[in-house]
Design an enzyme around this catalytic site. Sequence first.
Site, mmCIF file in Angstrom:
data_model
loop_
_atom_site.group_PDB
_atom_site.id
_atom_site.type_symbol
_atom_site.label_atom_id
_atom_site.label_comp_id
_atom_site.label_asym_id
_atom_site.label_seq_id
_atom_site.Cartn_x
_atom_site.Cartn_y
_atom_site.Cartn_z
ATOM 1 N N SER A 138 -5.302 -9.346 5.507
ATOM 2 C CA SER A 138 -4.584 -9.319 4.239
ATOM 3 C C SER A 138 -3.192 -9.882 4.443
ATOM 4 C CB SER A 138 -4.485 -7.874 3.733
ATOM 5 O OG SER A 138 -3.560 -7.750 2.666
ATOM 6 N N TYR A 151 -2.921 1.512 4.470
ATOM 7 C CA TYR A 151 -3.638 0.234 4.500
ATOM 8 C C TYR A 151 -2.830 -0.828 5.238
ATOM 9 C CZ TYR A 151 -6.022 -3.926 2.649
ATOM 10 O OH TYR A 151 -6.711 -5.114 2.517
#
Length: 334
Positions: A138, A151
């Site tokens: 990401s 996360y």
Amino acid sequence: MAKTVVITGASAGVGRAAARMFGRRGDSVALPGRGEAGLEAAAEEVRALGGRALVLPVDVADAERVEAAAERVEAELGPIDVWVNVAFATVFAPVTEISAAEYRRVMEVSYLGFVHGTQAALSRMLARGKGAIVQVGSALAYRAIPLQSAYCAAKHAIKGFTESLRCELLHQDSGVKVTMVQLPALNTPQFDWVKSRLPRRPQPVPPIYQPEVAARAIVFAADHPERKEFWVGAMTVATLLADRLAPALVDRYLAATGYASQQTGEKRDPREPANLWEPVDDEEGHDFGAHGRFDARAHRVSPQVWLSQHRRLATVGVAAGLAGVAWLASAVTR
């Protein structure tokens, strides 16, 4: 030539979209993960598109079960050519509202799950001297944002782990390759099942892309794993450049906008199911599919994916990133 591909977390979202694309090529696709309703539906789609499929109910946090799943893949589908790590779980909340047990669980799935999958793949690929491992990362592996500390920490950890592994493979002059695909905000079902303590319903930070955009990048990365990483979404590059050029400015910008941009105007129902500990699709046999509830706002193409595939025009991507930095700076100072 058809390949044997393993995709963790393919019951929904990006993993589901990638499974379809590999299946359409005629590949054999193994589907280890939680959520049997989604996995079975994914397997049906792969078969309907011309591929073979194998459902493997596995929690990737369990290293022994991941290893056993890999053994079964090779016994039933053949030697593993590509291993794609996608599976994750997370919590949307401020740091002070996430328990130690929840942080541990997120890291066990979202970071150690990648480690377990990678080690299972390596134990087979290294002996053969070939294979590709694709880590689905990401933009948040480079730049953390508020309300997603668990996360972001997992994605940062995956990046560090992968860079270390890449150096080791180069030292060994191995034919096994590892690459990362850094994703932007995506329209996946995670925002309907993520563990959240936010007052309003969570949403991806715009601009939002459809999961098929990410899936195309993953398939391309699997075929070209010699490249270090692939970026999806122009704003991921802009974010990276902005953070390198003006980190304090980015901190202030995210402090000012990061809370509202990750929530819709709808109040969150505290009774909504969450998949942190158990898969939500098994409760009623519901298949969530690849898409979330943001179809009307999601882009179907990403110029950055095309640029990643055509490196000679990468300077255009850099220029776009610099333009994004300028926009970010002007937005903060207005």
